[in-house]
Design an enzyme around this catalytic site. Structure first.
Site, PDB file in Angstrom:
ATOM      1  N   ARG A   1       0.878  -1.185   0.000  1.00 52.66           N
ATOM      2  CA  ARG A   1       0.000   0.000   0.000  1.00 52.66           C
ATOM      3  C   ARG A   1       0.910   1.228   0.000  1.00 52.66           C
ATOM      4  NH1 ARG A   1      -2.663   1.015   5.500  1.00 52.66           N
ATOM      5  NH2 ARG A   1      -0.872   2.382   5.602  1.00 52.66           N
TER       6      ARG A   1
ATOM      7  N   HIS B   1      -3.661   4.758   4.957  1.00 53.78           N
ATOM      8  CA  HIS B   1      -4.933   4.034   4.859  1.00 53.78           C
ATOM      9  C   HIS B   1      -5.946   4.801   4.008  1.00 53.78           C
ATOM     10  CE1 HIS B   1      -8.313   1.570   5.882  1.00 53.78           C
ATOM     11  NE2 HIS B   1      -8.964   2.644   6.289  1.00 53.78           N
TER      12      HIS B   1
ATOM     13  N   TYR C   1       4.260   5.932   9.978  1.00 49.91           N
ATOM     14  CA  TYR C   1       4.718   4.727  10.670  1.00 49.91           C
ATOM     15  C   TYR C   1       5.398   3.723   9.727  1.00 49.91           C
ATOM     16  CZ  TYR C   1       0.125   3.782   8.729  1.00 49.91           C
ATOM     17  OH  TYR C   1      -0.938   3.712   7.863  1.00 49.91           O
TER      18      TYR C   1
END
Ligand SMILES: Cc1ncc(C[n+]2csc(CCOP(=O)(O)OP(=O)(O)O)c2C)c(N)n1
Ligand SMILES: [Mg+2]
Length: 425
Positions: A310, A314, A322
């Site tokens: 990814r 998100h 992170y």
């Protein structure tokens, strides 16, 4: 008393991921692995004082693997998939800009780095098959016949969007013509729904392929197990892509499951499992095609683990701080579009540099037109909120269970409403 005849143990039957060894004390299962590269690194959590960060351990210096030639795709089909991937990516860039201009009503989810998986998988579907995309599979929606205009209007909650402005993100489908079930946010719930679609088709005397997706995080849900198990037991044509993009929100895949590869889950379901490089459109297509063919032959479900990364957070609000930077660098070199472009232009010479440039500018032209149309199109009228989402005008009369509040003149409420109306003008 007649002595019971001792039966010889029958050799194990080939089932699902196929038992190779007939040794009574040991069974061997196979998981097909189409990849030309098997990344070898892991992520671990490190606590420094009050903060937690992730570190990558392993070899990040491996050379970028080539694209694996497809067993099935023609030159023309490869170029077509490449075009869908470009449209997918450029549309998401346009959506990001629209969001930053305050034109998008909800959030935006990106499939950056995952375009090969979305586009090449949906490309293997036939008209009578069904698709159940998740939030990152906007490329699958494009391949299935939604336009970039539809998707951009949807995110801006415009009256002309697939849900007529009633949903401001990805919850839309088309059960009339395109055979697309709307994404369900509750992770895993699409799986039994799609299994149900396949069962419905079976009851009508047809075997079809039903394709859906689940993430490395979402595959841990109970409903994933229930749905796949049901499809396996009923021999339904489920084609499940487990999109292992290494992150579920901020949880790395290494902290989500203990098996080496998620494709191994197929063994427990008793169905075939395979692994593909999710950044290689040819591998994704070949696996999807073989799984769809099995489905249409009535041979049951297939689990395909697509490995990739990814490449954003998100959703648009998540800067993915992170994620260790070297991981991004590693996967950026494996970008599915630039590698496929290189394959078509330089390696295969199926696309001249000139034709490639023309193709890219044509995709940009289509997108510019669609974006301008979507931006200029109207918002829904307040009265239309009582109408249906899926039914055609007039096919159903859904009576609202509520009414627009009626405000009596001269009351404080009326005064406040007028004030508000002036304020928002
Ligand atoms: C049952 C359920 N639990 C939690 C959530 C909240 N949630 C939405 S997306 C997400 C992370 C999903 O990660 P993954 O399945 O790996 O998919 P990805 O976002 O990487 O595509 C979570 C926890 C949810 N929607 N449904
Ligand atoms: Mg994930």
């Amino acid at each position: 008393m007649a002595k019971k005849k001792q039966r010889k143990p029958s050799p194990p039957k080939a089932k699902g991921s196929v038992i190779l060894s007939a040794n009574r004390h040991q069974r061997t299962y196979t998981i097909a692995d189409y990849r030309l590269e098997k990344p070898d690194f892991s992520l671990r959590q490190v606590r420094v004082g009050d903060t937690i960060r992730y570190e990558v351990k392993g070899d990040l210096s491996a050379p970028v693997p080539p694209i694996r030639d497809s067993k099935y795709l023609s030159k023309q089909q490869c170029i077509e998939i490449y075009r869908w991937m470009l449209l997918n990516r450029k549309m998401e860039t346009a959506l990001e800009n629209l969001y930053k201009q305050g034109k998008v009503v909800g959030g935006v989810y990106f499939g950056l780095g995952q375009e090969a998986c979305s586009c090449a998988s949906a490309f293997a579907l036939q008209k009578e098959d069904w698709l159940g995309p998740m939030i990152r599979n906007q490329g699958s929606l494009l391949v299935r016949g939604f336009s970039a205009r539809d998707i951009m209007m949807q995110y801006m909650a415009k009256a002309g969007s697939p849900t007529k402005g009633r949903d401001a993100s990805s919850h839309f489908g088309d059960i009339q013509t395109r055979n697309v079930v709307a994404p369900i946010s509750t992770l895993g719930d699409l799986i039994p729904v799609l299994a149900g679609v396949a069962l419905g088709a079976r009851l009508q005397g047809r075997n079809i392929a039903v394709m859906t997706y689940i993430g490395d995080g979402g595959q841990s849900t109970g409903v994933t197990y229930e749905g796949v198990n049901f499809a396996a037991v009923q021999n339904l044509g489920l084609v499940l892509f487990v999109e292992n993009n290494l992150w579920g929100y901020s949880t790395p895949a290494d902290m989500q499951f203990r098996v080496k590869d998620l494709a191994e889950r197929a063994i427990a379901y008793g169905i075939p499992g395979m692994i593909v490089d999710g950044t290689d459109a040819c591998q994704v297509y070949d696996a999807a095609r073989e799984a769809c063919e099995r489905a249409r032959r009535g041979e049951g479900p297939t689990l395909i683990e697509a490995k990739m990364m990814r490449m954003k957070g998100h959703a648009i609000h998540d800067a993915a701080e992170y994620v260790p930077k070297p991981l991004f660098e590693y996967w950026r070199k494996r970008d599915c579009i630039s590698r496929f472009e290189n394959y078509l232009v330089k390696q295969k010479k199926w696309l001249s540099s000139l034709d490639n440039a023309a193709l890219i500018s044509d995709v940009e032209r289509v997108l510019d037109e669609d974006r301008d149309f979507a931006v200029a199109s109207p918002m829904p009228t307040p009265e239309s909120a009582a109408g249906g989402v899926y039914c055609q005008d007039g096919c159903h009369q859904i009576k609202p269970k509520y009414e627009t509040p009626k405000v009596r003149k001269g009351t404080g409420a009326a005064f406040k409403q007028t004030e508000a109306a002036v304020h928002f003008k």
